[in-house]
Design an enzyme around this catalytic site. Structure first.
Site, PDB file in Angstrom:
ATOM      1  CB  SER A  19      -0.896   0.010   1.237  1.00  0.00           C
ATOM      2  OG  SER A  19      -1.525   1.277   1.394  1.00  0.00           O
ATOM      3  CE1 TYR A  67      -4.390  -2.007   4.767  1.00  0.00           C
ATOM      4  CE2 TYR A  67      -3.340   0.114   4.330  1.00  0.00           C
ATOM      5  CZ  TYR A  67      -3.941  -1.046   3.869  1.00  0.00           C
ATOM      6  OH  TYR A  67      -4.069  -1.265   2.513  1.00  0.00           O
TER       7      TYR A  67
END
Length: 242
Positions: free
Chosen positions: A144, A157
């Site tokens: 990401s 995350y």
């Protein structure tokens, strides 16, 4: 580009929905044989159906297992010949609504590590020996942009996706002499079911400007199509409208 991936066998983890599903359809359309892994059998079956519709006659096998569970993953893959898999695409990942650091608990922190980072480790452990034996292989981990640029996606995350990125670089450093390449793809906001897990609903305008899973699939296919002499360490892809 037609069936330029004909003769290739691609293992896609996290294929039940979102990016994994889009990658499976794109790879099938390009002629690759597929082995699809996911936790959700119903979603996995839908992916297989869509891939077959996109590429009639494509070889597709499905395996149901949680990639973060090493024992379950080993059991699910034990009866499947993986020796001809030349590419692993790991699209396993999740997030939680209670994502701010002060909301994290020991349990939710561990959940994020298991889903986002341990799954990448478990999958790599299965395929590295097989790729070493073939002296050829490509590992693609979907990370990401949060791995490089902290945002409001949440501490767990960000930390776990940064771990996936570092793991990918480490694999390349250790394995390039064995003919193995490792690439991390870093997407920005993408319109997948993960958006529905945000603590604040995503506005229609933001969702409309987000990437589509097909965009990430196209980036993945670009890496897949490169000759063995070429290596992409990281591929960043984000929305053009911010």
């Amino acid at each position: 580009m037609g069936h330029d991936l004909e003769g290739r066998e691609v293992f896609i983890a996290g294929a039940s929905s979102g990016m994994g599903r889009a990658i499976a359809i794109a790879a099938a359309r390009a002629g690759a044989a597929l082995i699809l892994l996911g936790r959700n059998k119903a979603g996995l079956d839908i992916t297989a159906t869509l891939a077959r519709e996109a590429a009639p006659g494509c070889s597709i096998r499905t395996l149901v297992a949680d990639a973060s569970d090493a024992t379950a993953l080993a059991e699910a893959t034990a009866g499947t010949d993986l020796s001809q898999v030349d590419t692993l695409v790991n699209s396993v990942g999740t997030n939680i609504p209670e994502r701010a650091f002060d909301q994290l608990t020991t349990e939710s922190w561990q959940q994020m590590i298991d889903s986002n980072l341990t799954a990448a480790f478990n999958l790599s452990k299965i395929f590295l020996p097989l790729m070493r034996a073939r002296e050829n292989g490509l590992i693609i981990h979907i990370a990401s942009t949060a791995a490089r640029k902290p945002d409001k996606s949440g501490a767990a995350y960000q930390a776990t996706k940064a771990g996936v990125l570092s793991l990918t670089h480490a694999l390349m450093e250790e394995e390039w002499q064995n003919g193995i390449r490792a690439t991390a793809i870093l997407p920005g906001m993408t319109d997948t079911p993960l958006l529905d897990r945000r603590p604040t609903p995503v506005t229609p305008e933001a969702r409309a400007s987000a990437l589509r899973p097909e965009d990430v699939a196209a980036a993945c296919l670009f890496v897949l199509r490169l000759p063995p002499r070429a290596h992409v360490a990281e591929l960043h892809i984000g929305p053009s409208q911010r």
